[in-house]
Design a protein around this motif. Sequence first.
Motif, PDB file in Angstrom:
ATOM      1  N   ASP A   7      -2.892   8.911  -1.045  1.00  0.00           N
ATOM      2  CA  ASP A   7      -2.263   8.666   0.255  1.00  0.00           C
ATOM      3  C   ASP A   7      -2.101   7.157   0.424  1.00  0.00           C
ATOM      4  O   ASP A   7      -3.048   6.455   0.810  1.00  0.00           O
ATOM      5  CB  ASP A   7      -3.119   9.264   1.372  1.00  0.00           C
ATOM      6  N   THR A   8      -0.916   6.656   0.130  1.00  0.00           N
ATOM      7  CA  THR A   8      -0.666   5.221   0.257  1.00  0.00           C
ATOM      8  C   THR A   8      -0.640   4.780   1.718  1.00  0.00           C
ATOM      9  O   THR A   8      -0.820   3.595   2.014  1.00  0.00           O
ATOM     10  CB  THR A   8       0.668   4.853  -0.409  1.00  0.00           C
ATOM     11  N   GLY A   9      -0.433   5.707   2.635  1.00  0.00           N
ATOM     12  CA  GLY A   9      -0.438   5.348   4.049  1.00  0.00           C
ATOM     13  C   GLY A   9      -1.828   5.168   4.611  1.00  0.00           C
ATOM     14  O   GLY A   9      -1.995   4.710   5.746  1.00  0.00           O
ATOM     15  N   ASP A  10      -2.852   5.515   3.849  1.00  0.00           N
ATOM     16  CA  ASP A  10      -4.243   5.369   4.293  1.00  0.00           C
ATOM     17  C   ASP A  10      -5.030   4.495   3.321  1.00  0.00           C
ATOM     18  O   ASP A  10      -6.204   4.746   3.038  1.00  0.00           O
ATOM     19  CB  ASP A  10      -4.896   6.747   4.421  1.00  0.00           C
ATOM     20  N   ALA A  32       7.385  12.397   3.715  1.00  0.00           N
ATOM     21  CA  ALA A  32       6.673  11.441   4.571  1.00  0.00           C
ATOM     22  C   ALA A  32       6.935  10.005   4.136  1.00  0.00           C
ATOM     23  O   ALA A  32       6.027   9.167   4.128  1.00  0.00           O
ATOM     24  CB  ALA A  32       5.181  11.749   4.581  1.00  0.00           C
ATOM     25  N   ARG A  35       4.952   8.661   1.061  1.00  0.00           N
ATOM     26  CA  ARG A  35       3.533   8.363   1.324  1.00  0.00           C
ATOM     27  C   ARG A  35       2.617   8.925   0.250  1.00  0.00           C
ATOM     28  O   ARG A  35       1.581   8.317  -0.069  1.00  0.00           O
ATOM     29  CB  ARG A  35       3.165   8.959   2.686  1.00  0.00           C
ATOM     30  N   TYR A  36       2.959  10.035  -0.342  1.00  0.00           N
ATOM     31  CA  TYR A  36       2.067  10.692  -1.304  1.00  0.00           C
ATOM     32  C   TYR A  36       2.538  10.387  -2.734  1.00  0.00           C
ATOM     33  O   TYR A  36       3.722  10.484  -3.047  1.00  0.00           O
ATOM     34  CB  TYR A  36       2.049  12.203  -1.081  1.00  0.00           C
TER      35      TYR A  36
END
Length: 397
Positions: A7-10, A32, A35-36
């Motif tokens: 998860d690049t967004g986290d 997304a 994001r993944y």
Amino acid sequence: MSEHAIDTGDGGRFIDLRREPDAADRLPRGKAGGRYQCCACGMALIFSGPSTPHSGFTPRFRHDGTDPGTDRCGAPAAHQADVQANLTVILDLRDQLVHALPGATICLQIDPQLAGKRWELPPALVIRHGDQVVVIERPRRPLTQTVADTRLRHVRTTYGEQTTHWWFFDRDDAQQYVTAGTVKVRPNGKPDTHHKVRPTLVQRQLIQAGGAVCWIAKDTVLIPYGGHPGTYPVLEGEDWSGEMASWAKDWKISHPYPADAAAWWGLVPLPLLALGQHTGFRPAPAFQLMSALEKAQHGREAHRRRLAREHTQRQAAQQHTVVPDQLPTEAPTAQAPPSSPTPPAALPPAKPAPSATEHPTMPPRPTLPPPATPLPRVHPEHRRFSWRRLLPRRWQR
């Protein structure tokens, strides 16, 4: 691999749909915005979740593609197997720590730039408990200094200088665990045996850099302390020679983390669950046992030095004691200097001293005087008269 994604967004958090049942409710569906990412090939993934809470659809990640087979990872099978092995070893450790730290948040973190590349290290395990952060590494292959330095800098930069950084090595890996025999110890007066390990250069450098090193075997961790063999320096009044020479050789402990000059590391076994019983993920029971080992060390040194002083006293007593076998057979007599120039009278030769094997000559037994018997009575002899006796003496010839 359809259950796993980065998860690049986290911040590069690793997502495991099987261990995170709430992922379907909190993660956005679809692409997304890229994001993944796939762990093996690094391509963007699509998250597919159930349409309704009561749906039987199993959440999963798939690759973007409409042709048959294009929704699967295209990385080589060997590379996928290596990624899966790295994930398995760290996820197994996570499952054990979940029971040890029920109130903590535990997750895996992966640098998004490593997606699709060969991992030198499995993803780090990040534990958050209040304001405290603990990062755990689980090396699966021999560790190089370059890889260790890169991860150390990354952890300090990302989580702060106060972060506790642990390195868990495999007890059954001969390249990461170089045995050095055993050592007998008596903490708190109780005899025990600890295994010793000869640390690698990288393991020593991890300690010097402020990290914490241990080994894991199933549900037991082995916490190291330093062993420093040496010889007691001789103090005044001590004699370490002869039978005391072996007593002068001993070892000292350095803890809670081994000092740089330690020749070997002793290992304190500790249940993995005990790590979560104290604040800061500290192996407090192991540290307490190390303090007991140091106390026993001071007592051992005091006892041996007392024996060395007693040995000195015995040696001195033996030097001042005359051995009976060396006593002279006769006491020497002092000869007075002659008072006149005339030579002294010759003394009778001294009798030779009896040898040790001969019995001394017994003096003659005294005899009693004969009993007093009456002497025989002697009667005077009566001589006959002769005229010759009257003649002068010259005529009697």
